[in-house]
Design a protein around this motif. Structure first.
Motif, PDB file in Angstrom:
ATOM      1  N   LEU A 188      44.741  61.234  37.992  1.00 27.04           N
ATOM      2  CA  LEU A 188      43.847  61.173  39.150  1.00 27.04           C
ATOM      3  C   LEU A 188      43.040  59.818  39.402  1.00 27.04           C
ATOM      4  N   TYR A 189      42.756  59.116  38.253  1.00 25.15           N
ATOM      5  CA  TYR A 189      42.118  57.873  38.588  1.00 25.15           C
ATOM      6  C   TYR A 189      42.937  56.668  38.973  1.00 25.15           C
ATOM      7  N   ALA A 190      44.234  56.750  38.345  1.00 23.88           N
ATOM      8  CA  ALA A 190      45.375  55.875  38.621  1.00 23.88           C
ATOM      9  C   ALA A 190      45.523  55.991  40.063  1.00 23.88           C
ATOM     10  N   ILE A 191      45.730  57.126  40.537  1.00 25.47           N
ATOM     11  CA  ILE A 191      45.851  57.496  42.081  1.00 25.47           C
ATOM     12  C   ILE A 191      44.952  56.972  42.806  1.00 25.47           C
ATOM     13  N   PHE A 192      43.475  57.226  42.287  1.00 21.92           N
ATOM     14  CA  PHE A 192      42.417  56.560  43.201  1.00 21.92           C
ATOM     15  C   PHE A 192      42.652  54.924  43.239  1.00 21.92           C
ATOM     16  N   TRP A 193      42.917  54.187  42.000  1.00 14.47           N
ATOM     17  CA  TRP A 193      43.359  52.938  42.236  1.00 14.47           C
ATOM     18  C   TRP A 193      44.385  52.466  43.335  1.00 14.47           C
ATOM     19  N   LEU A 194      45.456  53.427  43.239  1.00 12.95           N
ATOM     20  CA  LEU A 194      46.566  53.215  44.220  1.00 12.95           C
ATOM     21  C   LEU A 194      45.805  53.115  45.645  1.00 12.95           C
ATOM     22  N   HIS A 195      45.203  54.208  45.908  1.00 10.25           N
ATOM     23  CA  HIS A 195      44.538  54.289  47.156  1.00 10.25           C
ATOM     24  C   HIS A 195      43.537  53.269  47.602  1.00 10.25           C
ATOM     25  N   THR A 196      42.820  52.710  46.467  1.00 14.55           N
ATOM     26  CA  THR A 196      41.757  51.880  46.857  1.00 14.55           C
ATOM     27  C   THR A 196      42.320  50.487  46.867  1.00 14.55           C
ATOM     28  N   LEU A 197      43.272  50.098  46.285  1.00 14.26           N
ATOM     29  CA  LEU A 197      44.090  48.905  46.416  1.00 14.26           C
ATOM     30  C   LEU A 197      44.952  48.786  47.463  1.00 14.26           C
ATOM     31  N   ARG A 198      45.328  49.602  48.329  1.00 16.30           N
ATOM     32  CA  ARG A 198      46.094  49.742  49.372  1.00 16.30           C
ATOM     33  C   ARG A 198      45.755  48.503  50.489  1.00 16.30           C
ATOM     34  N   PRO A 199      46.738  47.922  51.184  1.00 15.15           N
ATOM     35  CA  PRO A 199      46.526  46.965  52.108  1.00 15.15           C
ATOM     36  C   PRO A 199      45.417  47.550  53.012  1.00 15.15           C
ATOM     37  N   GLY A 200      44.521  46.759  53.312  1.00 16.16           N
ATOM     38  CA  GLY A 200      43.089  47.068  54.069  1.00 16.16           C
ATOM     39  C   GLY A 200      42.096  47.789  53.063  1.00 16.16           C
ATOM     40  N   GLY A 201      42.264  48.240  51.983  1.00 17.48           N
ATOM     41  CA  GLY A 201      41.484  49.024  51.088  1.00 17.48           C
ATOM     42  C   GLY A 201      40.194  48.497  50.442  1.00 17.48           C
ATOM     43  N   PRO A 202      39.277  49.138  50.268  1.00 19.12           N
ATOM     44  CA  PRO A 202      38.202  48.543  49.813  1.00 19.12           C
ATOM     45  C   PRO A 202      38.262  47.409  48.556  1.00 19.12           C
ATOM     46  N   ALA A 203      39.258  47.671  47.767  1.00 16.27           N
ATOM     47  CA  ALA A 203      39.405  46.726  46.526  1.00 16.27           C
ATOM     48  C   ALA A 203      40.384  45.636  46.828  1.00 16.27           C
ATOM     49  N   GLU A 204      41.245  45.870  47.894  1.00 18.11           N
ATOM     50  CA  GLU A 204      42.284  44.895  48.116  1.00 18.11           C
ATOM     51  C   GLU A 204      41.811  43.230  48.180  1.00 18.11           C
ATOM     52  N   HIS A 205      40.803  42.993  48.686  1.00 18.62           N
ATOM     53  CA  HIS A 205      40.116  41.576  48.742  1.00 18.62           C
ATOM     54  C   HIS A 205      39.655  40.793  47.551  1.00 18.62           C
ATOM     55  N   ARG A 206      39.260  42.101  46.676  1.00 14.64           N
ATOM     56  CA  ARG A 206      38.342  41.548  45.391  1.00 14.64           C
ATOM     57  C   ARG A 206      39.360  41.610  43.989  1.00 14.64           C
ATOM     58  N   ASN A 207      40.689  41.663  44.234  1.00 11.50           N
ATOM     59  CA  ASN A 207      41.474  41.617  43.173  1.00 11.50           C
ATOM     60  C   ASN A 207      42.930  40.525  43.423  1.00 11.50           C
ATOM     61  N   PRO A 208      43.174  39.773  42.278  1.00 14.83           N
ATOM     62  CA  PRO A 208      44.616  39.003  42.684  1.00 14.83           C
ATOM     63  C   PRO A 208      45.444  39.575  43.382  1.00 14.83           C
ATOM     64  N   PRO A 209      46.100  38.787  44.205  1.00 13.63           N
ATOM     65  CA  PRO A 209      47.303  39.367  44.933  1.00 13.63           C
ATOM     66  C   PRO A 209      48.367  39.811  44.055  1.00 13.63           C
ATOM     67  N   GLY A 210      48.931  40.926  44.370  1.00 19.57           N
ATOM     68  CA  GLY A 210      50.062  41.546  43.667  1.00 19.57           C
ATOM     69  C   GLY A 210      49.459  42.514  42.699  1.00 19.57           C
ATOM     70  N   THR A 211      48.142  42.647  42.707  1.00 16.74           N
ATOM     71  CA  THR A 211      47.453  43.721  41.807  1.00 16.74           C
ATOM     72  C   THR A 211      48.029  45.271  42.226  1.00 16.74           C
ATOM     73  N   LEU A 212      48.175  45.543  43.339  1.00 19.84           N
ATOM     74  CA  LEU A 212      48.961  46.795  43.852  1.00 19.84           C
ATOM     75  C   LEU A 212      50.198  46.784  43.421  1.00 19.84           C
ATOM     76  N   ASP A 213      50.911  45.861  43.325  1.00 21.71           N
ATOM     77  CA  ASP A 213      52.298  45.919  43.014  1.00 21.71           C
ATOM     78  C   ASP A 213      52.441  46.273  41.482  1.00 21.71           C
ATOM     79  N   GLN A 214      51.660  45.792  40.877  1.00 21.23           N
ATOM     80  CA  GLN A 214      51.424  45.663  39.293  1.00 21.23           C
ATOM     81  C   GLN A 214      51.341  47.025  38.764  1.00 21.23           C
TER      82      GLN A 214
END
Length: 179
Positions: free
Chosen positions: A110-136
């Motif tokens: 569930l928390y891994a899914i939460f991070w997928l959603h949070t790291l999505r393009p335009g998501g709240p964590a996208e700009h605070r993490n290095p490029p490619g974090t969602l792909d990783q």
């Protein structure tokens, strides 16, 4: 959290390697049945490792604005899956607790899914993490050798039979159910 992630992941189209992870996450969420919490605790609910201050003798925990009632499995899953802890090997640490292995695994998913959603393009964590974090995150969770069940760690208690080792995917088409 299950209902919230089910709602947020419905129809979410992620790019690249995270696309398959999102598909597997929706499949997992559709079949998940969580039982009641067994180990009620006061949960911190913000396990960013920067919130744990070490002075050489003791750890001080800060940032309790999200604290509330939780259970051990969800609190530890939140810690293990937090982006700030993504490079740590938690296997040995988790064996120190008396945990329901199925509930821990489902909470980690569930928390891994939460991070997928949070790291999505335009998501709240996208700009605070290095490029490619969602792909990783998507790649790390969707690739593994072989098929079937998650491997057991070298040391386990009877309850921790489904504890994934580092690099073993959280997203999978098979669902572990808690009763």
């Amino acid at each position: 959290m299950h209902a919230l992630m089910t709602k947020r992941m419905a129809g979410l189209d992620l790019p690249g390697p995270a696309r398959e992870a999102a598909r597997a996450a929706r499949s997992f969420l559709a079949g998940l049945r969580l039982g009641p919490a067994g180990n009620t605790v006061l949960g911190h609910a913000d396990p960013n490792l920067a919130n744990y201050l070490w002075d050489g003798r003791r750890i001080r925990i800060v940032d309790f604005e999200d604290a509330g009632r939780s259970d051990r499995e969800f609190e530890l899953a939140d810690l293990v899956e937090h982006l700030s802890a993504r490079h740590a090997d938690w296997t040995e640490f988790l064996t120190m607790f008396d945990l329901d292995g199925d509930r821990l695994l489902n909470a980690r998913r569930l928390y891994a899914i939460f991070w997928l959603h949070t790291l999505r393009p335009g998501g709240p964590a996208e700009h605070r993490n290095p490029p490619g974090t969602l792909d990783q995150r998507g790649t790390r969770r969707t690739t593994r050798p072989g098929k079937g069940r998650l491997q057991r760690p070298a040391r386990t208690s009877k309850k921790l039979q489904n504890l994934p080792r580092p690099g073993v995917p959280i997203y999978t088409s098979s669902v572990t159910r808690s009763t």
